[in-house]
Design an enzyme around this catalytic site. Sequence first.
Site, PDB file in Angstrom:
ATOM      1  CG  ASP A 104      -0.515 -43.004 -32.681  1.00 23.91           C
ATOM      2  OD1 ASP A 104      -1.568 -42.567 -31.851  1.00 23.91           O
ATOM      3  OD2 ASP A 104      -0.838 -43.467 -33.844  1.00 23.91           O
ATOM      4  CB  ILE A 128      -5.247 -53.101 -32.331  1.00 19.69           C
ATOM      5  CG1 ILE A 128      -5.590 -51.777 -32.432  1.00 19.69           C
ATOM      6  CG2 ILE A 128      -6.541 -54.073 -31.808  1.00 19.69           C
ATOM      7  CD1 ILE A 128      -6.600 -51.584 -33.567  1.00 19.69           C
TER       8      ILE A 128
END
Length: 285
Positions: free
Chosen positions: A188, A208
């Site tokens: 990812d 984040i």
Amino acid sequence: MPIDTSKALAAAPLTGDISWTAEDVQLYHLGIGAGVPATDPGELRYTLESRLHVLPSFATVAGSGAPGVIRALSVPGVDVDLARVLHAGQTLTVHRPIPVEGTARTTSRITAVHDKGGAAVLVLRTDAADSGGPLWTDEAHVHVRGEGGFGGARGPASRLAAPTGEPERIVEHATREDQALLYRLSGDHNPLHADPGFARAAGFARPILHGLCTYGMTLKAVVDTLLGGDVTRVRSYRARFAGIVYPGETLRIRMWRAEGGVRVTVSAVERDEAPVLTDTVVHHA
């Protein structure tokens, strides 16, 4: 409108072949915080090839392909800015234990587009199967800010009543400052989790942590504390991503036993118990 609901729902399924090795499994486990303490027999189940078991949430990265959020944006009829996209929730059903090494065929399709007013939520379903039959089914819920208000259905209610009584177990898990940089090596590469400039453009003070990283950490905590470390007992797992985690923060994971499963809530300790995962259930044998 950037999201053409009819076109997205009518689009042909996205299909592809994926494969993974023991090293991919080990890297994923390290990315969700396994291996501490390094010589703990319970942790060696996740890190040592001669004892390796596969945590079912590995399915969300198996094959190192694009995660569900990114795959959803490649469906015909979906043309949106990645900076306005967040992972809203994830469900996973495991049809049988995931092998340490394997090859599978995946089929993904948009099954729903919900109108939440200020946002749209895409539901991307992915089925994976190998020569032995179905392996897993997962659904990624993709929140796209500013794309609601098109007159569609809001979708079924998914909120659960809050767990009651004292939790049976509470586990605290400190994330690493470089947790997102390690986790993203499993496939990812969304810059939201690494690039400070991109994170600011998306409305966050800094990069984040991946929601699916927290998702994996939480399942590991349930397996290790209430399921005797047996990953094969997991049947399904669902969670709603209610808030963010900044790498370096501590997760407080509360668990309640329920009929046929475990209810879970997760919060960020350093931000006054800000909710991270809610509506979370692990069903097990």
